[in-house]
Every structure is written in structure tokens, then in C-alpha cells.
Design a protein around this motif. Structure first.
Motif, PDB file in Angstrom:
ATOM      1  N   PHE A  69      11.705   9.242   1.992  1.00 27.16           N
ATOM      2  CA  PHE A  69      12.213  10.585   2.282  1.00 27.16           C
ATOM      3  C   PHE A  69      12.415  11.391   1.006  1.00 27.16           C
ATOM      4  N   ASP A  70      12.831  10.724  -0.073  1.00 26.98           N
ATOM      5  CA  ASP A  70      13.039  11.434  -1.330  1.00 26.98           C
ATOM      6  C   ASP A  70      11.733  11.830  -2.016  1.00 26.98           C
ATOM      7  N   GLU A  71      10.613  11.374  -1.470  1.00 24.77           N
ATOM      8  CA  GLU A  71       9.313  11.689  -2.057  1.00 24.77           C
ATOM      9  C   GLU A  71       8.585  12.815  -1.328  1.00 24.77           C
ATOM     10  N   VAL A  72       9.258  13.491  -0.398  1.00 17.18           N
ATOM     11  CA  VAL A  72       8.610  14.567   0.361  1.00 17.18           C
ATOM     12  C   VAL A  72       8.020  15.643  -0.551  1.00 17.18           C
ATOM     13  N   PRO A  73       8.722  16.099  -1.603  1.00 13.10           N
ATOM     14  CA  PRO A  73       8.093  17.100  -2.485  1.00 13.10           C
ATOM     15  C   PRO A  73       6.791  16.599  -3.105  1.00 13.10           C
ATOM     16  N   GLU A  83       0.582  16.445  -2.946  1.00 14.88           N
ATOM     17  CA  GLU A  83      -0.626  15.629  -2.913  1.00 14.88           C
ATOM     18  C   GLU A  83      -1.520  15.916  -1.712  1.00 14.88           C
ATOM     19  N   GLN A  84      -1.088  16.814  -0.820  1.00 18.24           N
ATOM     20  CA  GLN A  84      -1.876  17.062   0.381  1.00 18.24           C
ATOM     21  C   GLN A  84      -3.106  17.932   0.136  1.00 18.24           C
ATOM     22  N   SER A  85      -3.236  18.501  -1.045  1.00 20.78           N
ATOM     23  CA  SER A  85      -4.448  19.255  -1.349  1.00 20.78           C
ATOM     24  C   SER A  85      -5.627  18.324  -1.586  1.00 20.78           C
ATOM     25  N   ALA A  86      -5.346  17.093  -1.973  1.00 25.86           N
ATOM     26  CA  ALA A  86      -6.400  16.092  -2.172  1.00 25.86           C
ATOM     27  C   ALA A  86      -5.840  14.725  -1.802  1.00 25.86           C
ATOM     28  N   PRO A  87      -5.548  14.515  -0.514  1.00 24.45           N
ATOM     29  CA  PRO A  87      -4.890  13.273  -0.106  1.00 24.45           C
ATOM     30  C   PRO A  87      -5.828  12.074  -0.144  1.00 24.45           C
ATOM     31  N   ALA A  88      -5.228  10.901  -0.226  1.00 22.16           N
ATOM     32  CA  ALA A  88      -5.998   9.668  -0.096  1.00 22.16           C
ATOM     33  C   ALA A  88      -6.441   9.519   1.357  1.00 22.16           C
ATOM     34  N   ALA A  89      -7.267   8.528   1.618  1.00 26.68           N
ATOM     35  CA  ALA A  89      -7.749   8.296   2.979  1.00 26.68           C
ATOM     36  C   ALA A  89      -6.585   7.964   3.902  1.00 26.68           C
ATOM     37  N   GLY A  90      -6.696   8.417   5.130  1.00 23.64           N
ATOM     38  CA  GLY A  90      -5.734   8.052   6.150  1.00 23.64           C
ATOM     39  C   GLY A  90      -4.644   9.088   6.351  1.00 23.64           C
ATOM     40  N   LYS A  91      -3.729   8.740   7.230  1.00 23.49           N
ATOM     41  CA  LYS A  91      -2.627   9.611   7.631  1.00 23.49           C
ATOM     42  C   LYS A  91      -1.409   9.364   6.760  1.00 23.49           C
TER      43      LYS A  91
END
Length: 307
Positions: A283-287, A292-300
């Protein structure tokens, strides 16, 4: 903690996990088309335990559920408690982990809207999925296979191609290194594909459109590239294909919407579809997750809110 009782059509849950994705980045940058100016609640989907339900609800306190949150009204999933839409929720299928449950609703409801409701793909047809290693594409890959389609998955790295192959893709293409037009012609014997599932947009989608078969369709899901695909209306006319917009909003008929979710839950229970969990964040890693969602790793991507 005190909270307001849920209104009719809502269920209040104590959140354990919440699905994450590109929309979070769009929201925080002020580019999400369904929302105005902040503040608003991040987190479109969440899973956890029901703590309160409106009178007449089909859910009861203690039920373990996953569903789409009331994020449009400010009640997102990155919180200790969240309101979810009753008609966009299911009891968590047996054997589904918390992480799989938290990331299940949005991807598969969107895939269902695209592949069943708006631009139906039928058994034996060829389905091309752009961004196939992402949360939306990977859900569509699995649902397309469950519907009997031959799936061509397009992604941008060897790791992501291997990920797609592991989910059951019949063919995998790298949009960075493969000649998409030539490879699709080779795979389809020159015929082209029946449907393109496009969460990406931009130049990659424009290239893919060249490979649509006669009477084919492109389902426009999103714009992870930063811009939707540009459609040439004269080309559409001469080649006899269609472009279909897809926004996964609930059916006006609550019973019809419940039936959609029941079908998805049944497919999950049978193992035909499963959340392709990728990175799990605290939860503390939400920022950091959002960045990282502009170039996310594979998967959800999934956020673990509580144990």
C-alpha cells in the motif's frame, strides 16, 4: 472507524487487495475522460470482505467479494474500506487468491464488453490483441481463447511474448522487431484477422488495421500509447471494415449485468480465465506503482492493501 451505510446498489468492503493499471496514471495526470478535476478516489477495482450491505442486497456481511469500486463517485480501492457496485461484483471463486481477486474485475469485464457485447468474436475466427501482455490485453487473450478464437498476441519484448505464450496465445509477434503486416499475412494465409482488440492505439494500431480481413472489426479499448488509433473513413469504406468503441459500463438491466458477472465467475471457477498477476505492490508503494504504469511489466499490477 465509522463509515456511512452503503446506499442501494452499493456494498461496503474491508479491502485486502486492489487492482492497478494505466487508468491510475491517467487519473493522476488529469487525463481520464470520465473524471473532472481532483480530488477523486483512485483504484477502480477491489477485493475483500463485506462489512455492510444495503437492505435487499444479494450480499451479506462476511461474504468475500471482488468488484468494481465507486471510483467515479470518489470511493476508490486504495483504502481500508471501499464501496463497490453490487451489480458489478461477484463472490470470489473458490481457489482464487487475493491478488487474483483484486485484479479480476476491470480487465475481464472490459474484455467481455469488447469480445462478447460490442464486437463479438466467434469460434474459429482470428483475434489480434495489441498490448497483449498488459492487464487488459492479457484478459482478452484468455477470454478470446475461451470463446474459441485463434489468438495472435502482440507485445514489445521477448519476456512479454513468452508471457503471452504461457497464457495460451497461438502466435506471438513483437511490434518492435517484426514486420506485423507480413507476419500476419503469413499466419492467416493472406486473409487477415477478423477482430483487433486495441487497448494501445497510436501507430501500432494503425499498422494492425492494414491487416483486417474483409468485414473485420477493430474494437477500440484504450490509448496506452497516448493517442487513440486514427481511422481513415475512406479506407474503412473501401475495405468494408468497422471500428467499434468499447466502454465497459454496466447494463441498464441489473439482471443482465449480473448474468455477465456470473458467466465470468463460472469461467474463472473452471480455470478458463485467471488474473495474470504481475507486480504486487504494498500500500505504501502506490505512488511508485502509478509512476510505473507508463511502461509496466507483464501482467496485472495489484496493490496489497491489508492482510
Amino acid at each position: 472507524m465509522t463509515w456511512a451505510p452503503p446506499s442501494s446498489g452499493q456494498v461496503l468492503i474491508r479491502v485486502r487487495t486492489a487492482g492497478a493499471g494505466f487508468p491510475d496514471l491517467m487519473m493522476t495526470s488529469g487525463q481520464f475522460p470520465l473524471l473532472g478535476a481532483p480530488p477523486f478516489g483512485l483504484g477502480e477495482e477491489a477485493a475483500g470482505e463485506v462489512v455492510a450491505a444495503a437492505p435487499g442486497s444479494r450480499f451479506s456481511p462476511g461474504d468475500q467479494v471482488t468488484g468494481i469500486t465507486g471510483f467515479l463517485e470518489g470511493w476508490g480501492g486504495y483504502a481500508e474500506y471501499a464501496y463497490i457496485r453490487e451489480n458489478s461484483a461477484i463472490r470470489i471463486p473458490r481457489g482464487m487468491t487475493d491478488e487474483e481477486a483484486g485484479g479480476f474485475p476491470i480487465g475481464f469485464r472490459t474484455a467481455y464488453a469488447g469480445l462478447v457485447e460490442r464486437a463479438p468474436v466467434h469460434s474459429g475466427q482470428t483475434l489480434l490483441i495489441l498490448g497483449a501482455a498488459g492487464s487488459s490485453g492479457a484478459a482478452a487473450l484468455q477470454l478470446g481463447k475461451a470463446l474459441g478464437a485463434t489468438v495472435i498476441a502482440v507485445a514489445g519484448s521477448q519476456e512479454k511474448l513468452e508471457f503471452c505464450a504461457g497464457l495460451g496465445a497461438d502466435h506471438v509477434l513483437n511490434h518492435r522487431t517484426d514486420d506485423l503486416t507480413a507476419r500476419i499475412a503469413e499466419i492467416t494465409g493472406g486473409r487477415g484477422v477478423d477482430l483487433i482488440y486495441d487497448p494501445v492505439g497510436g501507430d501500432t494500431a494503425a499498422t494492425a488495421v492494414k491487416s483486417l480481413a474483409r468485414n473485420g472489426r477493430i474494437a477500440m479499448i484504450g490509448l496506452a500509447s497516448g493517442a487513440p488509433v486514427k481511422i481513415d473513413s475512406m479506407d474503412m469504406l473501401l475495405r468494408n471494415y468497422s471500428a467499434v468503441g468499447v466502454l465497459a459500463v454496466p447494463n441498464d438491466d441489473p439482471d443482465a449485468e449480473t448474468a455477465v458477472w456470473d458467466r465470468l465467475a463460472d469461467l474463472a471457477q473452471k480455470g478458463a480465465i485467471t488474473t495474470p498477476v504481475g507486480q504486487v505492490y504494498g500500500f505504501d508503494e502506490v505512488p511508485r506503482m502509478i509512476g510505473e504504469q507508463s511502461a509496466p511489466a507483464a501482467g496485472k499490477s495489484v496493490v496489497r492493501v491489508s492482510s
